[in-house]
Design a protein around this motif. Structure first.
Motif, PDB file in Angstrom:
ATOM      1  N   GLY A 127      76.062  74.345 -90.455  1.00 26.37           N
ATOM      2  CA  GLY A 127      75.924  73.612 -88.947  1.00 26.37           C
ATOM      3  C   GLY A 127      76.990  72.515 -88.901  1.00 26.37           C
ATOM      4  N   GLU A 128      78.119  72.724 -89.587  1.00 24.70           N
ATOM      5  CA  GLU A 128      79.159  71.635 -89.409  1.00 24.70           C
ATOM      6  C   GLU A 128      79.343  71.770 -87.996  1.00 24.70           C
ATOM      7  N   PRO A 129      79.596  70.270 -87.306  1.00 22.27           N
ATOM      8  CA  PRO A 129      79.950  69.997 -86.020  1.00 22.27           C
ATOM      9  C   PRO A 129      81.078  71.068 -85.301  1.00 22.27           C
ATOM     10  N   LYS A 130      82.053  71.140 -86.132  1.00 25.34           N
ATOM     11  CA  LYS A 130      83.423  71.869 -85.677  1.00 25.34           C
ATOM     12  C   LYS A 130      83.299  73.362 -86.057  1.00 25.34           C
ATOM     13  N   ARG A 131      82.217  73.817 -86.696  1.00 30.85           N
ATOM     14  CA  ARG A 131      82.212  75.323 -87.320  1.00 30.85           C
ATOM     15  C   ARG A 131      82.644  76.516 -86.292  1.00 30.85           C
ATOM     16  N   SER A 132      82.258  76.276 -85.190  1.00 34.07           N
ATOM     17  CA  SER A 132      82.170  77.325 -84.222  1.00 34.07           C
ATOM     18  C   SER A 132      83.003  76.980 -83.112  1.00 34.07           C
ATOM     19  N   VAL A 133      84.167  76.013 -83.018  1.00 35.54           N
ATOM     20  CA  VAL A 133      84.703  75.737 -81.975  1.00 35.54           C
ATOM     21  C   VAL A 133      85.748  76.774 -81.534  1.00 35.54           C
ATOM     22  N   ARG A 134      85.789  77.269 -80.480  1.00 33.77           N
ATOM     23  CA  ARG A 134      86.603  78.232 -79.980  1.00 33.77           C
ATOM     24  C   ARG A 134      87.906  77.702 -79.254  1.00 33.77           C
ATOM     25  N   THR A 135      89.020  78.313 -79.493  1.00 30.56           N
ATOM     26  CA  THR A 135      90.144  77.802 -78.902  1.00 30.56           C
ATOM     27  C   THR A 135      90.336  78.352 -77.522  1.00 30.56           C
ATOM     28  N   ALA A 136      91.391  77.876 -76.545  1.00 26.54           N
ATOM     29  CA  ALA A 136      91.610  78.522 -75.412  1.00 26.54           C
ATOM     30  C   ALA A 136      91.831  80.013 -75.512  1.00 26.54           C
ATOM     31  N   ALA A 137      92.663  80.300 -76.623  1.00 31.42           N
ATOM     32  CA  ALA A 137      92.941  81.752 -76.732  1.00 31.42           C
ATOM     33  C   ALA A 137      91.678  82.621 -77.186  1.00 31.42           C
ATOM     34  N   ASP A 138      90.880  81.922 -77.907  1.00 34.95           N
ATOM     35  CA  ASP A 138      89.802  82.570 -78.246  1.00 34.95           C
ATOM     36  C   ASP A 138      89.026  82.996 -76.919  1.00 34.95           C
ATOM     37  N   ILE A 139      88.910  82.197 -76.040  1.00 37.00           N
ATOM     38  CA  ILE A 139      88.205  82.311 -75.022  1.00 37.00           C
ATOM     39  C   ILE A 139      88.575  83.521 -73.868  1.00 37.00           C
ATOM     40  N   ALA A 140      90.075  83.296 -73.583  1.00 34.38           N
ATOM     41  CA  ALA A 140      90.788  84.172 -73.073  1.00 34.38           C
ATOM     42  C   ALA A 140      90.658  85.484 -73.447  1.00 34.38           C
ATOM     43  N   HIS A 141      90.428  85.780 -75.070  1.00 35.22           N
ATOM     44  CA  HIS A 141      90.182  86.876 -75.624  1.00 35.22           C
ATOM     45  C   HIS A 141      88.945  87.627 -75.183  1.00 35.22           C
ATOM     46  N   LEU A 142      88.089  86.818 -75.232  1.00 33.19           N
ATOM     47  CA  LEU A 142      86.613  87.068 -75.072  1.00 33.19           C
ATOM     48  C   LEU A 142      86.619  87.475 -73.411  1.00 33.19           C
ATOM     49  N   GLU A 143      87.104  86.830 -72.537  1.00 37.25           N
ATOM     50  CA  GLU A 143      87.061  87.303 -71.246  1.00 37.25           C
ATOM     51  C   GLU A 143      87.862  88.530 -70.939  1.00 37.25           C
ATOM     52  N   SER A 144      88.952  88.925 -71.490  1.00 41.34           N
ATOM     53  CA  SER A 144      89.555  89.784 -71.433  1.00 41.34           C
ATOM     54  C   SER A 144      88.813  91.321 -71.690  1.00 41.34           C
ATOM     55  N   ILE A 145      87.893  91.097 -72.905  1.00 44.96           N
ATOM     56  CA  ILE A 145      86.911  92.037 -73.202  1.00 44.96           C
ATOM     57  C   ILE A 145      85.834  92.513 -72.508  1.00 44.96           C
ATOM     58  N   TRP A 146      85.243  90.997 -72.171  1.00 40.67           N
ATOM     59  CA  TRP A 146      84.014  91.077 -71.294  1.00 40.67           C
ATOM     60  C   TRP A 146      84.336  91.487 -69.782  1.00 40.67           C
ATOM     61  N   LYS A 147      85.532  91.355 -69.381  1.00 35.40           N
ATOM     62  CA  LYS A 147      86.003  91.216 -67.896  1.00 35.40           C
ATOM     63  C   LYS A 147      85.331  90.356 -67.052  1.00 35.40           C
ATOM     64  N   THR A 148      84.956  89.340 -67.443  1.00 32.07           N
ATOM     65  CA  THR A 148      84.346  88.335 -66.730  1.00 32.07           C
ATOM     66  C   THR A 148      84.691  86.962 -67.123  1.00 32.07           C
ATOM     67  N   ASP A 149      84.719  85.738 -66.056  1.00 27.58           N
ATOM     68  CA  ASP A 149      84.955  84.491 -66.534  1.00 27.58           C
ATOM     69  C   ASP A 149      83.613  83.780 -67.356  1.00 27.58           C
ATOM     70  N   VAL A 150      83.838  83.018 -68.346  1.00 26.28           N
ATOM     71  CA  VAL A 150      82.800  82.386 -68.899  1.00 26.28           C
ATOM     72  C   VAL A 150      83.002  80.873 -68.823  1.00 26.28           C
ATOM     73  N   PRO A 151      81.992  80.286 -68.119  1.00 23.14           N
ATOM     74  CA  PRO A 151      82.094  79.227 -67.775  1.00 23.14           C
ATOM     75  C   PRO A 151      82.330  78.031 -68.702  1.00 23.14           C
ATOM     76  N   LYS A 152      83.072  76.921 -68.400  1.00 21.16           N
ATOM     77  CA  LYS A 152      83.407  76.147 -69.714  1.00 21.16           C
ATOM     78  C   LYS A 152      82.327  75.711 -70.253  1.00 21.16           C
ATOM     79  N   GLU A 153      81.133  75.328 -69.690  1.00 20.70           N
ATOM     80  CA  GLU A 153      80.111  74.457 -70.253  1.00 20.70           C
ATOM     81  C   GLU A 153      78.904  75.737 -70.693  1.00 20.70           C
ATOM     82  N   HIS A 154      79.245  76.898 -70.829  1.00 17.32           N
ATOM     83  CA  HIS A 154      78.619  77.855 -71.278  1.00 17.32           C
ATOM     84  C   HIS A 154      77.874  77.733 -72.585  1.00 17.32           C
ATOM     85  N   TRP A 155      76.693  77.946 -73.130  1.00 18.01           N
ATOM     86  CA  TRP A 155      76.252  77.635 -74.484  1.00 18.01           C
ATOM     87  C   TRP A 155      76.922  78.507 -75.301  1.00 18.01           C
ATOM     88  N   LEU A 156      77.594  79.686 -75.015  1.00 18.71           N
ATOM     89  CA  LEU A 156      78.266  80.365 -75.977  1.00 18.71           C
ATOM     90  C   LEU A 156      79.276  79.576 -76.475  1.00 18.71           C
TER      91      LEU A 156
END
Length: 258
Positions: A87-116
């Motif tokens: 549970g370290e505070p920064k253990r699951s930080v996603r970079t902008a590249a990570d988010i763009a990668h997820l969106e390219s696979i999911w083919k949908t935008d992920v809101p910046k404040e999303h819990w994911l």
């Protein structure tokens, strides 16, 4: 996961899953004196991770871990042990590249404040199995699901290398307190085979005379009136686990201290 399911998960996942809490599974596989770990290669990326997932609202932790395990291996009712929480505070930080990668696979935008995209605490479970029996299955976000030798694990995402290290520590500690092997050996096995199993997991040499004496004195394995022919003048006796005593030792614990 189909496209409509993905959109529903991204935008309405709070209806199905607990927020900010996940499970990561370290699935150890043993075969012919090798200990391996099952890893996922992210789709369209040179990144590797452990199998994991989120917990459904009405699901117990054990049920969630079992579901993830079965989805990746095709097996059920394997030995499964919770070993640590990460549970370290920064253990699951996603970079902008990570988010763009997820969106390219999911083919949908992920809101910046999303819990994911927020901090996620992970509960670690490990399992052990004979890896030749596994039919590895990648998840929706992965291209591959393959075994890697414990001594040559690549750099993993987030803190997953640490999770593997802690799981291996827990497995080695547990092997001194509980019998490990029912899912890793044939139904009938020789003393050298169970000796090799324990040496491989512990990564150290064990006395070939005292090791079987200790297991036999605990009554969790028993000698059969059968021998295995493995060559000229070599026909060692076969053994099997006493399932009742084995299950009792799993539940109550034992002291092996190899």
């Amino acid at each position: 996961m189909r496209q409509n399911d993905t959109l529903d998960f991204v935008h309405h996942g709070d209806k199905y899953f607990l927020h900010h809490l996940s499970i990561d599974c370290v699935i150890f596989g043993y075969h012919e004196r090798q200990l391996k770990v099952l890893l996922l290669k992210w789709k369209n990326a040179e990144k590797w991770s452990l199998p994991g997932g989120f917990i459904k609202l009405e699901e117990t932790l054990e049920d969630a871990a079992s579901r993830i395990l079965t989805e990746r291996t095709g097996l059920s009712q394997l030995f499964l042990q919770q070993f640590h929480t990460f549970g370290e505070p920064k253990r699951s930080v996603r970079t902008a590249a990570d988010i763009a990668h997820l969106e390219s696979i999911w083919k949908t935008d992920v809101p910046k404040e999303h819990w994911l995209l927020k901090r996620t605490v992970s509960i670690g479970y490990y399992s052990v199995t004979e890896y030749s029996q596994v039919n590895p299955q990648p998840d929706y976000l992965s291209d591959e699901c393959t075994w890697h030798d414990i001594h040559s694990i690549p750099q993993l995402v987030f803190d997953h290398n640490l999770i593997v290290t802690e799981a291996l520590k827990a497995l080695r500690m547990q092997i001194n307190l509980q019998p490990i092997g029912y899912n890793l050996l044939p139904k009938k096995f020789t003393l050298p085979e169970i000796h090799d199993l324990y040496e491989t997991i512990l990564d150290k040499k064990l006395d070939r005379r005292n090791f079987p004496k200790k297991l036999l004195s605990l009554g969790i394995i028993k000698k059969l009136d059968e021998q295995k022919s493995i060559g000229a003048h070599r026909s060692p006796f076969l053994y099997k686990f006493d399932k009742r005593k084995y299950d009792k030792a799993l539940k109550e614990g034992i002291v092996l201290a190899f």
